[in-house]
Write a protein that holds these residues in place. Structure first.
Motif, PDB file in Angstrom:
ATOM      1  N   ALA A   5     -18.828  -0.413 -30.216  1.00 16.99           N
ATOM      2  CA  ALA A   5     -20.303  -0.337 -30.229  1.00 16.99           C
ATOM      3  C   ALA A   5     -20.892  -0.999 -29.230  1.00 16.99           C
ATOM      4  O   ALA A   5     -21.187  -0.622 -27.375  1.00 16.99           O
ATOM      5  CB  ALA A   5     -21.121   0.311 -31.002  1.00 16.99           C
ATOM      6  N   VAL A   8     -19.239  -1.248 -25.683  1.00 14.33           N
ATOM      7  CA  VAL A   8     -19.376   0.048 -24.765  1.00 14.33           C
ATOM      8  C   VAL A   8     -21.207  -0.235 -23.663  1.00 14.33           C
ATOM      9  O   VAL A   8     -21.244  -0.142 -23.067  1.00 14.33           O
ATOM     10  CB  VAL A   8     -19.408   0.864 -25.575  1.00 14.33           C
ATOM     11  CG1 VAL A   8     -20.518   2.149 -25.396  1.00 14.33           C
ATOM     12  CG2 VAL A   8     -18.808   1.924 -25.816  1.00 14.33           C
ATOM     13  N   SER A  48     -14.872  10.582 -20.906  1.00 19.52           N
ATOM     14  CA  SER A  48     -14.665  10.209 -22.602  1.00 19.52           C
ATOM     15  C   SER A  48     -14.489   8.826 -21.639  1.00 19.52           C
ATOM     16  O   SER A  48     -13.848   8.670 -20.886  1.00 19.52           O
ATOM     17  CB  SER A  48     -13.259  10.618 -23.130  1.00 19.52           C
ATOM     18  OG  SER A  48     -13.390  11.687 -23.686  1.00 19.52           O
ATOM     19  N   TRP A  55     -16.344   7.049 -27.542  1.00 19.03           N
ATOM     20  CA  TRP A  55     -17.302   7.092 -26.905  1.00 19.03           C
ATOM     21  C   TRP A  55     -17.532   8.410 -25.737  1.00 19.03           C
ATOM     22  O   TRP A  55     -16.454   8.148 -24.994  1.00 19.03           O
ATOM     23  CB  TRP A  55     -17.488   5.737 -26.313  1.00 19.03           C
ATOM     24  CG  TRP A  55     -18.083   5.240 -27.914  1.00 19.03           C
ATOM     25  CD1 TRP A  55     -17.947   3.993 -28.151  1.00 19.03           C
ATOM     26  CD2 TRP A  55     -20.239   4.602 -27.927  1.00 19.03           C
ATOM     27  NE1 TRP A  55     -18.096   3.711 -29.720  1.00 19.03           N
ATOM     28  CE2 TRP A  55     -19.927   3.906 -28.991  1.00 19.03           C
ATOM     29  CE3 TRP A  55     -21.399   5.012 -26.986  1.00 19.03           C
ATOM     30  CZ2 TRP A  55     -21.417   4.004 -29.445  1.00 19.03           C
ATOM     31  CZ3 TRP A  55     -22.309   4.681 -27.881  1.00 19.03           C
ATOM     32  CH2 TRP A  55     -22.449   4.051 -28.813  1.00 19.03           C
ATOM     33  N   GLU A  59     -23.351   8.595 -23.759  1.00 13.93           N
ATOM     34  CA  GLU A  59     -23.498   7.711 -25.109  1.00 13.93           C
ATOM     35  C   GLU A  59     -23.725   6.425 -24.858  1.00 13.93           C
ATOM     36  O   GLU A  59     -24.451   6.102 -25.730  1.00 13.93           O
ATOM     37  CB  GLU A  59     -22.751   8.608 -26.153  1.00 13.93           C
ATOM     38  CG  GLU A  59     -22.382   9.670 -26.720  1.00 13.93           C
ATOM     39  CD  GLU A  59     -20.925  10.143 -27.414  1.00 13.93           C
ATOM     40  OE1 GLU A  59     -21.264  10.645 -28.417  1.00 13.93           O
ATOM     41  OE2 GLU A  59     -20.457   9.125 -27.044  1.00 13.93           O
ATOM     42  N   ALA A  60     -22.866   5.849 -23.607  1.00 18.53           N
ATOM     43  CA  ALA A  60     -22.649   5.128 -23.469  1.00 18.53           C
ATOM     44  C   ALA A  60     -24.246   4.384 -23.085  1.00 18.53           C
ATOM     45  O   ALA A  60     -24.997   3.452 -22.941  1.00 18.53           O
ATOM     46  CB  ALA A  60     -21.372   4.280 -23.504  1.00 18.53           C
ATOM     47  N   ALA A  92     -25.379  10.549 -29.879  1.00 23.25           N
ATOM     48  CA  ALA A  92     -25.748   9.487 -29.175  1.00 23.25           C
ATOM     49  C   ALA A  92     -27.112   8.209 -29.845  1.00 23.25           C
ATOM     50  O   ALA A  92     -26.160   7.204 -30.189  1.00 23.25           O
ATOM     51  CB  ALA A  92     -26.331   9.602 -27.480  1.00 23.25           C
ATOM     52  N   LYS A  95     -25.135   7.067 -33.169  1.00 23.20           N
ATOM     53  CA  LYS A  95     -23.894   6.016 -32.666  1.00 23.20           C
ATOM     54  C   LYS A  95     -24.581   4.789 -32.497  1.00 23.20           C
ATOM     55  O   LYS A  95     -23.575   3.524 -32.611  1.00 23.20           O
ATOM     56  CB  LYS A  95     -23.252   6.482 -31.263  1.00 23.20           C
ATOM     57  CG  LYS A  95     -21.751   7.555 -32.035  1.00 23.20           C
ATOM     58  CD  LYS A  95     -21.535   8.176 -31.009  1.00 23.20           C
ATOM     59  CE  LYS A  95     -20.070   8.058 -30.661  1.00 23.20           C
ATOM     60  NZ  LYS A  95     -19.282   8.071 -29.900  1.00 23.20           N
TER      61      LYS A  95
END
Length: 196
Positions: A5, A8, A48, A55, A59-60, A92, A95
């Motif tokens: 994470a 990312v 993706s 992720w 989201e990143a 998001a 995460k």
């Protein structure tokens, strides 16, 4: 998982200039994150990320926006973005929680996600930040994963936290399903075997 994470958030999202500018704006004006967070998918895409399993680009990008917030603004903005966001925005936020200076302050968001019937939110709620859940809540969330067919691989730290009480709960669910002519997923049966 948490190191993925961080990776990312740091360097995986391809930046065409929009994201870097959005991060600067959020750092100067935390309220601007509301609009920027919602439009991250449009600007960064939703593909993706092959570099980091689990992720997507939006989201990143949203994680990076959250990381750009001044520390004092994080708790309020995180809660607002989760409460008023759509499912992708909520996911998001969930995460990104392990990356943010929140300690256990965002546990109510996990409880909310666990109560939903959205399997993606349930899985995201059981990421690394779930270490802040008390054991009883965590067990119930794992059992809900089994019930809803969420792969147990989504549960961060499962083997370290699983205990005899969880085994009893899974065994009871297995018995109920067997009586109804249905079966538990293989990963739940494997966990039960490991625990007993």
């Amino acid at each position: 998982m948490e190191s993925d994470a961080r990776r990312v958030a740091r360097d995986v999202v391809a930046d065409d200039g929009w994201l870097a500018d959005a991060e600067r704006r959020v750092a100067r004006d935390p309220a601007s994150i509301v609009r920027l967070f919602a439009s991250a998918g449009r600007h960064c895409g939703r593909a993706s990320l092959p570099q980091v399993e689990g992720w997507t680009a939006d989201e990143a990008a949203r994680a990076r926006l959250l990381l750009a917030l001044p520390v004092a603004a994080v708790p309020r903005r995180v809660e607002d973005l989760y409460r008023y966001g759509d499912a992708d925005e909520k996911r998001a936020v969930l995460k990104a929680l392990p990356l943010l200076p929140l300690d256990g302050g965002a546990v109510p968001l996990l409880h909310d996600a666990i109560r939903t019937n959205d399997t993606r939110l349930l899985a995201a709620a059981l990421g690394p930040y779930a270490r802040h859940l008390d054991q009883a809540s965590w067990r119930q969330a794992v059992l809900k994963c089994v019930f809803m067919g969420v792969p147990l691989s989504a549960v961060h730290g499962l083997t370290e936290r699983a205990d005899a009480e969880l085994a009893t709960m899974i065994a009871d669910l297995r018995d109920e399903r067997d009586a109804a002519g249905r079966h538990l997923p293989d990963d739940a049966l494997a966990l039960l075997k490991q625990l007993t």
